[in-house]
Structures are given as structure tokens and as C-alpha cells.
Scaffold this motif. Sequence first.
Motif, PDB file in Angstrom:
ATOM      1  N   PRO A  90       0.791  -1.102   0.023  1.00 48.52           N
ATOM      2  CA  PRO A  90      -0.042   0.123  -0.044  1.00 48.52           C
ATOM      3  C   PRO A  90       0.842   1.205  -0.182  1.00 48.52           C
ATOM      4  CG  PRO A  90       0.308  -0.682   2.256  1.00 48.52           C
ATOM      5  CD  PRO A  90       0.800  -1.699   1.405  1.00 48.52           C
ATOM      6  N   ALA A  91       0.407   2.421  -0.095  1.00 48.35           N
ATOM      7  CA  ALA A  91       0.891   3.663   0.037  1.00 48.35           C
ATOM      8  C   ALA A  91       1.322   3.606   1.612  1.00 48.35           C
ATOM      9  CB  ALA A  91       0.162   4.734  -0.404  1.00 48.35           C
ATOM     10  N   ARG A  92       2.372   3.954   2.103  1.00 50.05           N
ATOM     11  CA  ARG A  92       2.842   3.971   3.201  1.00 50.05           C
ATOM     12  C   ARG A  92       3.679   4.908   3.952  1.00 50.05           C
ATOM     13  NH1 ARG A  92       6.907  -0.872   6.181  1.00 50.05           N
ATOM     14  NH2 ARG A  92       8.048   1.120   6.491  1.00 50.05           N
ATOM     15  N   ALA A  93       3.307   5.150   5.177  1.00 54.24           N
ATOM     16  CA  ALA A  93       4.282   6.302   6.073  1.00 54.24           C
ATOM     17  C   ALA A  93       4.778   5.651   7.270  1.00 54.24           C
ATOM     18  CB  ALA A  93       3.583   7.613   6.342  1.00 54.24           C
ATOM     19  N   CYS A  94       5.997   5.876   7.759  1.00 56.76           N
ATOM     20  CA  CYS A  94       6.159   5.429   9.193  1.00 56.76           C
ATOM     21  C   CYS A  94       6.866   6.494   9.724  1.00 56.76           C
ATOM     22  CB  CYS A  94       7.314   4.205   8.813  1.00 56.76           C
ATOM     23  SG  CYS A  94       7.826   3.504  10.236  1.00 56.76           S
ATOM     24  N   VAL A  95       6.196   6.903  11.056  1.00 59.12           N
ATOM     25  CA  VAL A  95       7.028   7.863  11.871  1.00 59.12           C
ATOM     26  C   VAL A  95       7.137   7.449  13.083  1.00 59.12           C
ATOM     27  CG1 VAL A  95       5.800   9.690  10.370  1.00 59.12           C
ATOM     28  CG2 VAL A  95       4.571   8.535  12.264  1.00 59.12           C
ATOM     29  N   GLN A  96       8.107   8.208  13.773  1.00 59.75           N
ATOM     30  CA  GLN A  96       8.297   7.786  15.246  1.00 59.75           C
ATOM     31  C   GLN A  96       7.449   8.868  15.900  1.00 59.75           C
ATOM     32  OE1 GLN A  96      12.381   8.248  16.700  1.00 59.75           O
ATOM     33  NE2 GLN A  96      11.659   8.560  18.686  1.00 59.75           N
ATOM     34  N   ALA A  97       6.654   8.418  17.058  1.00 56.94           N
ATOM     35  CA  ALA A  97       5.861   8.970  17.957  1.00 56.94           C
ATOM     36  C   ALA A  97       5.597   8.476  19.195  1.00 56.94           C
ATOM     37  CB  ALA A  97       4.229   9.009  17.227  1.00 56.94           C
ATOM     38  N   ARG A  98       5.209   9.248  20.211  1.00 54.99           N
ATOM     39  CA  ARG A  98       4.896   8.850  21.622  1.00 54.99           C
ATOM     40  C   ARG A  98       3.556   8.256  21.505  1.00 54.99           C
ATOM     41  NH1 ARG A  98       5.531  12.500  26.687  1.00 54.99           N
ATOM     42  NH2 ARG A  98       6.569  13.824  24.943  1.00 54.99           N
ATOM     43  N   LEU A  99       3.573   6.834  21.731  1.00 53.87           N
ATOM     44  CA  LEU A  99       2.274   6.141  21.855  1.00 53.87           C
ATOM     45  C   LEU A  99       1.561   6.334  23.108  1.00 53.87           C
ATOM     46  CD1 LEU A  99       3.666   2.925  19.516  1.00 53.87           C
ATOM     47  CD2 LEU A  99       2.647   5.092  18.910  1.00 53.87           C
ATOM     48  N   ALA A 100       0.341   5.616  22.938  1.00 53.46           N
ATOM     49  CA  ALA A 100      -0.546   5.908  24.188  1.00 53.46           C
ATOM     50  C   ALA A 100      -0.202   5.490  25.378  1.00 53.46           C
ATOM     51  CB  ALA A 100      -1.902   5.048  23.855  1.00 53.46           C
ATOM     52  N   LYS A 101       0.801   4.178  25.346  1.00 56.98           N
ATOM     53  CA  LYS A 101       1.241   3.389  26.583  1.00 56.98           C
ATOM     54  C   LYS A 101       2.719   3.464  26.119  1.00 56.98           C
ATOM     55  CE  LYS A 101      -2.917   1.024  27.985  1.00 56.98           C
ATOM     56  NZ  LYS A 101      -3.302  -0.480  28.140  1.00 56.98           N
ATOM     57  N   PRO A 102       3.495   3.476  27.179  1.00 59.58           N
ATOM     58  CA  PRO A 102       5.033   3.388  27.016  1.00 59.58           C
ATOM     59  C   PRO A 102       5.490   2.001  26.533  1.00 59.58           C
ATOM     60  CG  PRO A 102       4.647   4.194  29.109  1.00 59.58           C
ATOM     61  CD  PRO A 102       3.312   3.860  28.657  1.00 59.58           C
ATOM     62  N   GLU A 103       4.670   0.873  26.724  1.00 63.84           N
ATOM     63  CA  GLU A 103       4.887  -0.537  26.503  1.00 63.84           C
ATOM     64  C   GLU A 103       4.729  -0.493  24.913  1.00 63.84           C
ATOM     65  OE1 GLU A 103       1.627  -0.187  28.898  1.00 63.84           O
ATOM     66  OE2 GLU A 103       3.415   0.568  29.887  1.00 63.84           O
ATOM     67  N   TYR A 104       3.811   0.066  24.383  1.00 65.53           N
ATOM     68  CA  TYR A 104       3.818  -0.152  22.867  1.00 65.53           C
ATOM     69  C   TYR A 104       4.929   0.183  22.105  1.00 65.53           C
ATOM     70  CZ  TYR A 104      -1.406  -0.539  23.773  1.00 65.53           C
ATOM     71  OH  TYR A 104      -2.838  -0.413  24.050  1.00 65.53           O
ATOM     72  N   ARG A 105       5.420  -0.585  21.232  1.00 64.44           N
ATOM     73  CA  ARG A 105       6.500  -0.188  20.472  1.00 64.44           C
ATOM     74  C   ARG A 105       6.091   0.140  18.964  1.00 64.44           C
ATOM     75  NH1 ARG A 105      10.048   1.277  22.988  1.00 64.44           N
ATOM     76  NH2 ARG A 105      11.096   1.055  21.266  1.00 64.44           N
ATOM     77  N   VAL A 106       4.684  -0.229  18.461  1.00 65.93           N
ATOM     78  CA  VAL A 106       4.439   0.074  17.253  1.00 65.93           C
ATOM     79  C   VAL A 106       2.979  -0.112  17.216  1.00 65.93           C
ATOM     80  CG1 VAL A 106       4.480  -2.621  16.616  1.00 65.93           C
ATOM     81  CG2 VAL A 106       4.564  -0.862  14.685  1.00 65.93           C
ATOM     82  N   GLU A 107       2.352   0.769  16.257  1.00 72.01           N
ATOM     83  CA  GLU A 107       0.999   0.975  16.020  1.00 72.01           C
ATOM     84  C   GLU A 107       0.696   1.327  14.819  1.00 72.01           C
ATOM     85  OE1 GLU A 107      -2.607   3.745  17.588  1.00 72.01           O
ATOM     86  OE2 GLU A 107      -0.888   3.973  18.564  1.00 72.01           O
ATOM     87  N   ILE A 108      -0.336   0.581  14.106  1.00 71.75           N
ATOM     88  CA  ILE A 108      -0.669   0.852  12.395  1.00 71.75           C
ATOM     89  C   ILE A 108      -2.225   1.366  12.459  1.00 71.75           C
ATOM     90  CG2 ILE A 108      -1.310  -1.374  12.248  1.00 71.75           C
ATOM     91  CD1 ILE A 108       0.071  -1.354   9.564  1.00 71.75           C
ATOM     92  N   ALA A 109      -2.263   2.393  11.496  1.00 71.62           N
ATOM     93  CA  ALA A 109      -3.462   2.711  10.915  1.00 71.62           C
ATOM     94  C   ALA A 109      -3.582   2.329   9.419  1.00 71.62           C
ATOM     95  CB  ALA A 109      -3.487   4.221  11.041  1.00 71.62           C
ATOM     96  N   LEU A 110      -4.638   1.491   9.047  1.00 71.61           N
ATOM     97  CA  LEU A 110      -4.864   0.984   7.687  1.00 71.61           C
ATOM     98  C   LEU A 110      -5.993   1.310   7.238  1.00 71.61           C
ATOM     99  CD1 LEU A 110      -3.862  -2.615   8.318  1.00 71.61           C
ATOM    100  CD2 LEU A 110      -2.282  -1.075   7.082  1.00 71.61           C
ATOM    101  N   THR A 111      -5.954   1.445   5.796  1.00 71.76           N
ATOM    102  CA  THR A 111      -7.371   1.636   5.088  1.00 71.76           C
ATOM    103  C   THR A 111      -6.990   0.403   4.100  1.00 71.76           C
ATOM    104  OG1 THR A 111      -6.599   3.300   3.559  1.00 71.76           O
ATOM    105  CG2 THR A 111      -7.842   3.813   5.218  1.00 71.76           C
ATOM    106  N   ALA A 112      -8.321  -0.195   3.653  1.00 70.52           N
ATOM    107  CA  ALA A 112      -8.342  -1.336   2.584  1.00 70.52           C
ATOM    108  C   ALA A 112      -9.705  -1.256   2.193  1.00 70.52           C
ATOM    109  CB  ALA A 112      -8.001  -2.514   3.501  1.00 70.52           C
ATOM    110  N   ALA A 113      -9.423  -1.772   0.652  1.00 75.17           N
ATOM    111  CA  ALA A 113     -10.750  -2.188  -0.075  1.00 75.17           C
ATOM    112  C   ALA A 113     -11.530  -3.247   0.305  1.00 75.17           C
ATOM    113  CB  ALA A 113     -10.365  -2.050  -1.471  1.00 75.17           C
ATOM    114  N   VAL A 114     -12.792  -3.082   0.491  1.00 75.86           N
ATOM    115  CA  VAL A 114     -13.538  -4.085   0.810  1.00 75.86           C
ATOM    116  C   VAL A 114     -14.057  -5.147  -0.408  1.00 75.86           C
ATOM    117  CG1 VAL A 114     -16.113  -5.232   1.711  1.00 75.86           C
ATOM    118  CG2 VAL A 114     -14.663  -3.191   2.979  1.00 75.86           C
ATOM    119  N   VAL A 115     -13.706  -6.214  -0.393  1.00 72.27           N
ATOM    120  CA  VAL A 115     -13.862  -7.095  -1.659  1.00 72.27           C
ATOM    121  C   VAL A 115     -15.001  -8.106  -1.771  1.00 72.27           C
ATOM    122  CG1 VAL A 115     -11.456  -6.808  -2.274  1.00 72.27           C
ATOM    123  CG2 VAL A 115     -11.897  -8.919  -0.909  1.00 72.27           C
TER     124      VAL A 115
END
Length: 117
Positions: A90-115
Motif C-alpha cells: 500500500p501507500a505507506r508512511a512510518c513515523v516515530q511517535a509517543r504512543l498511548a502507553k510506554p509499552e507499545y512499540r508499534v501501532e498501525i493505521a490502515l485503510t483497505a478495499a472491501v472485496v
Amino acid sequence: MSIQRHGTTRRYSDSVVHQGTVYLVEVAPDTGLDAGGQTAAMLASVDRLLAQAGSDRRHLLMATLYLADMADYDAMNAVWDDWLPAGCAPARACVQARLAKPEYRVEIALTAAVVQS
């Protein structure tokens, strides 16, 4: 014009489907794992959410990955690259961010086509 929400709480929905597009945001269910482990667990959950919405990883449109530390970029990408089918990036971006909990290392937001309906 219907909107379908799955796993809805007061604050968020696990996924939202509208006009043939599914939107979701996911974090790892097990925060005791390293970045690669969190990515693998998160993507397994993404697979379930996409299937529930009538889509799959071959129909991703856009992904934004958030890392708590860019030092985890290679570990996350190793899992992402194995998970993503060839020719379906997909088109993709990856950024560093302070996440909601310090234990989280990664989070993802996705959009996809329904098939499938």
C-alpha cells in the motif's frame, strides 16, 4: 449510506466500513514482546479485522506505522515485509511517535478495499 462499526466501545471501534472501504487502527495485544513480536501479533490481529470487514492484506490501500523508537524500524520492517504479499504494497508512511502507553512499540493505521459483502 451505511456505516458498519465492529468492536465498538465508547472511545473507538476496532474497524469501520463505509462505501467499500475499511478503516482500522491496531496495537499489539501483548506489550511484553519486542518490536518484531509486537508487529507480528498486531498484524495477526489486522488479518482477523480485515477478514471480519470483508477484506484482506492483498487489498490494502494505505498504511501509517507509528514506532515508539526508530531503532525498531528494521525489526518492524522484517515482519511487515514477510507479511505483505508480493505486489500488494500500500501507500505507506512510518513515523516515530509517543504512543498511548510506554509499552507499545508499534501501532498501525490502515485503510483497505472491501472485496466481499
